[in-house]
Write an enzyme that holds these catalytic residues in place. Sequence first.
Site, PDB file in Angstrom:
ATOM      1  N   HIS A 176       0.829  -1.203   0.000  1.00 25.33           N
ATOM      2  CA  HIS A 176       0.000   0.000   0.000  1.00 25.33           C
ATOM      3  C   HIS A 176       0.866   1.256   0.000  1.00 25.33           C
ATOM      4  CE1 HIS A 176      -2.793  -3.058   1.455  1.00 25.33           C
ATOM      5  NE2 HIS A 176      -3.754  -2.283   1.006  1.00 25.33           N
ATOM      6  N   ASP A 247      -5.050  -6.893  -7.077  1.00 25.55           N
ATOM      7  CA  ASP A 247      -5.239  -6.109  -5.871  1.00 25.55           C
ATOM      8  C   ASP A 247      -5.538  -4.673  -6.315  1.00 25.55           C
ATOM      9  OD1 ASP A 247      -5.363  -5.472  -3.188  1.00 25.55           O
ATOM     10  OD2 ASP A 247      -3.440  -6.362  -2.676  1.00 25.55           O
TER      11      ASP A 247
END
Length: 488
Positions: A176, A247
């Site tokens: 992230h 993702d």
Amino acid sequence: MDAGRFVITGLPGTELPADLAALWRRYRVGGVILFRHNVAGPEQLRRLVADLLEVLGPEALISVDQEGGAVLRLPFLPSPPPGMSLGAADDPELAHAVGAATARGLAAYGFNLNFAPALDLNTNPQNPVIAERSFGADPERASTLALAWHEGHVRRGVATTGKHFPGHGDTTVDSHLGLPVVKKSLAELRKLELVPFVRAAGRIPALMTAHIVYPELDGELPATLSRRILTGLLREEMGYDGVVVSDALNMRAIADRWGAPEAAVRSLAAGADLVMPLGSLELQAATLARIQAALDTGELDRGQMEASEGRVARLARAFPAGLGSYNEARLTADRRLFVEAWTRGLTAIGDPAPPPEDACLRVVAQARPGGDGVSEAGASGAELARLLGGYWRVEPIFVGDIAEVLGLEVATDDCFNLLISNSRRLYPAAGWRWRPDLHVALWNPFAAARVPAPALVSYGFRAEALEAVLAWLRGEVEAGGRLPAPLR
């Protein structure tokens, strides 16, 4: 062929804005993922899902991250334990039951796709993003438990998604925030990380990619964008014919280097069937337009995309979305199951002992542990003090940052010094100026290795987990869980 058939995306709040609905209709977007910020309560969620089904159509994919533990988007449902808690209990039947009960709550609110379980092997205690989400470090045992959870889940009508292919366990960077690199050979990956995915390949209906570079597999691109990995390794060598979903493309590992529109096309070309361009209306519009152009010009191979469209449609037909019911009796039974599961996962390190019944309890904890975009925020120091204050005389010491804990001036008197780790972050490796009588690791189990004290590990901070911890502190249950491999 419409770009939206290859997209799962999100929305900004608790209602579907008209302009976003119009964009989705235009491109025939087929799926949506909901997060905590989309959920205000049971009735609001039912209205929102009904609206989503009306816009997306009968083959909609209504998805969520409901792994258990800290990765839990629907707080009003009973809270299941995460993978490592079930790994500590080491009972496939329990894992199966927890998977089924997790799906039962989701199905009642219209979800037909869950981005769980994690098939990652947590072999690296420094991993900042997997930790307790993994079922363990042993590839065979973790696979058995994860697949038992999966089997219970799909039998209740909600598709599972194994993640993050080809393995996110041995990283020290959160994708992230940055782009992780795993420098392992294919032979090494075959012995560890790939084992759960190989075992799941003919059984689990969807897999999620990892935003990680594996130089021995592809010297340039992360798995999400790598044809060598998604087509060569996963499709051709492993024979996987389920749905491959990227993702989220707003994660910095991807967004900072390629941007969502370009990454979406690259991921689809590499072999993904669905991509997740999460973000603003403008970003979604740009990504959908870029995919549509790639489809119309032949930049994306038509035969490959027809196969992808077929796989996604097959998944939606096998797991139809639709609102159901979840009555109070079923909710209560599932909650009891989850309390039992959390209790069976409780793990002791270094022969810990609970505080005496009449003790003064000095409770050291972080005042407000935050979430990190994947995991929700932990239980606050005040919440923990209130819980314990019903049974002991509590003297709270709350810190702003966990690094402050090591240098505290904590008295050595008749008070029982209880340190509670209510944050995922690990303590610094050295510098302790005091020794707790007991350390309760509510979150990241690897925090126990950083504290000079006996420990009780619970793998989570939800109400059901705290109920299990409180029962142990009061001497009502024992800790029978097996330690995660890196802590043994």
